[in-house]
Scaffold this active site. Sequence first.
Site, PDB file in Angstrom:
ATOM      1  N   THR A 128      -4.431 -18.145 -20.198  1.00  0.00           N
ATOM      2  CA  THR A 128      -5.407 -18.721 -19.294  1.00  0.00           C
ATOM      3  C   THR A 128      -6.443 -17.646 -18.971  1.00  0.00           C
ATOM      4  O   THR A 128      -6.251 -16.479 -19.298  1.00  0.00           O
ATOM      5  CB  THR A 128      -4.745 -19.180 -17.978  1.00  0.00           C
ATOM      6  OG1 THR A 128      -4.185 -18.026 -17.322  1.00  0.00           O
ATOM      7  CG2 THR A 128      -3.641 -20.192 -18.243  1.00  0.00           C
ATOM      8  N   SER A 178       0.800  -1.224   0.000  1.00  0.00           N
ATOM      9  CA  SER A 178       0.000   0.000   0.000  1.00  0.00           C
ATOM     10  C   SER A 178       0.832   1.273   0.000  1.00  0.00           C
ATOM     11  O   SER A 178       0.277   2.375  -0.073  1.00  0.00           O
ATOM     12  CB  SER A 178      -0.937  -0.007   1.219  1.00  0.00           C
ATOM     13  OG  SER A 178      -1.770  -1.163   1.207  1.00  0.00           O
ATOM     14  N   SER A 228       3.711 -10.659  -3.376  1.00  0.00           N
ATOM     15  CA  SER A 228       3.312 -12.018  -3.005  1.00  0.00           C
ATOM     16  C   SER A 228       4.072 -13.055  -3.822  1.00  0.00           C
ATOM     17  O   SER A 228       4.471 -14.111  -3.302  1.00  0.00           O
ATOM     18  CB  SER A 228       1.804 -12.207  -3.175  1.00  0.00           C
ATOM     19  OG  SER A 228       1.406 -12.174  -4.540  1.00  0.00           O
ATOM     20  N   LYS A 229       4.310 -12.768  -5.092  1.00  0.00           N
ATOM     21  CA  LYS A 229       5.031 -13.719  -5.929  1.00  0.00           C
ATOM     22  C   LYS A 229       6.533 -13.693  -5.650  1.00  0.00           C
ATOM     23  O   LYS A 229       7.204 -14.729  -5.756  1.00  0.00           O
ATOM     24  CB  LYS A 229       4.738 -13.453  -7.398  1.00  0.00           C
ATOM     25  CG  LYS A 229       3.282 -13.755  -7.782  1.00  0.00           C
ATOM     26  CD  LYS A 229       2.878 -15.185  -7.461  1.00  0.00           C
ATOM     27  CE  LYS A 229       1.514 -15.545  -7.976  1.00  0.00           C
ATOM     28  NZ  LYS A 229       1.143 -16.965  -7.715  1.00  0.00           N
ATOM     29  N   TYR A 249       0.459  -8.174  -5.721  1.00  0.00           N
ATOM     30  CA  TYR A 249       0.719  -9.343  -6.564  1.00  0.00           C
ATOM     31  C   TYR A 249       2.221  -9.566  -6.722  1.00  0.00           C
ATOM     32  O   TYR A 249       2.717 -10.685  -6.514  1.00  0.00           O
ATOM     33  CB  TYR A 249       0.070  -9.153  -7.934  1.00  0.00           C
ATOM     34  CG  TYR A 249       0.254 -10.344  -8.841  1.00  0.00           C
ATOM     35  CD1 TYR A 249      -0.484 -11.510  -8.650  1.00  0.00           C
ATOM     36  CD2 TYR A 249       1.182 -10.310  -9.884  1.00  0.00           C
ATOM     37  CE1 TYR A 249      -0.296 -12.610  -9.463  1.00  0.00           C
ATOM     38  CE2 TYR A 249       1.369 -11.412 -10.706  1.00  0.00           C
ATOM     39  CZ  TYR A 249       0.622 -12.561 -10.493  1.00  0.00           C
ATOM     40  OH  TYR A 249       0.815 -13.655 -11.301  1.00  0.00           O
TER      41      TYR A 249
END
Length: 281
Positions: A210, A163, A178-179, A175
Site C-alpha cells: 500500500t 521517547s 501504538s499498535k 508506532y
Amino acid sequence: MTKPTAIITGGSGGMGLATAQIMAADHHLVLTDLDDAALTAAVEQIEALGGSAEYVVADITARSQVDEVLAAAQAAGRLRAVVHAAGVSPHMGDAAKIIDINAVGTVNVTRAAYVVADDGFALVNVASIAGQMLPRIMVPTRAFRYANTHLATFRRKLIAAASRTGKKAAAGQAYSISKAFVIWYSAEQAADFGAKGARILSVSPGSFDTEMGRLEEDGGAGRMTDFAALKRFGRPEEIAELLAFCASDKPGYLTGIDILCDGGTKAGMGFKEMLTLAREA
C-alpha cells in the site's frame, strides 16, 4: 431487504478501500478519512462496482467527529460493523502525531462503537506486526490502562514511553507502542462488547503493498520480507479478505483476539533476526 451499514475508517485508499470494495457486496458503506477528493473517488469506485456508499470527512483524534460518522451510518440503516483501518506509519509524523492517530484515535472509535453496539455487531481494529514484535519489557501496559479513565494522561505517558530511546527512534517506537496498544485494547474491551452480544478483535498486517506500506520499505518493511515464508509484500486485497471476513457475521464466535497476517514473517524470525532488523532500522 435493506442492506446493513458498515463504517470503514481510512476508507479512501489502501487496505481500507480494498476492504470496502469487498464489503460493498452486502453492506451500505460509510467511508471516513481526511481527504475529501480521495473519499469522493473511493465512493465512485464502489458505486461503479454496483455498491452503495457515502462518506464523511472526519478526524478520528476528535471524538465529536467520530460520533458524527457513527450518526451518519445509523441514519443510513442498521450499523452492523466497523473496520478501523485509519492510521499512520513512522514516516508520516512525529511520536505525538502517531500516538494521537493510532492510539487515541482507536480509543475514540472503540468507545463510540461501543455506545451503538448491539447483538451481532463487530469492530475490527487494524494493528500491526510491529505491535506483536515489541519486546514485552517495552510495552507500557500500565499506561494503556489510562485509556478508559484519563485520555490526556494516557496520551502523555505513551509519548513519553516512545521517547525514552531518543528523538531519532521516537516515531518508530511510537508506532510499535501504538499498535501494541491496539492489540491490548481490543482484547481488553472484549468482555464489555460481549455483554451486548457484540465482537471486537484486531488484525495485525505485516508488509503490504500500500502507499503507507511502501513508505516504510527502507525502514524495515522491505527487509522483513527476507525473513518471511512468502518473500514478497502482501497485496491489499489479501488483507482485505481477512478484514472483511472478521467483520462479517460468519465468524460469530471470534472475539478478543489478534490475528497476524504477515506472510510467515514472525515465524521466520528469532531473537537474532529481530536484533538485526532493529539495528538496520
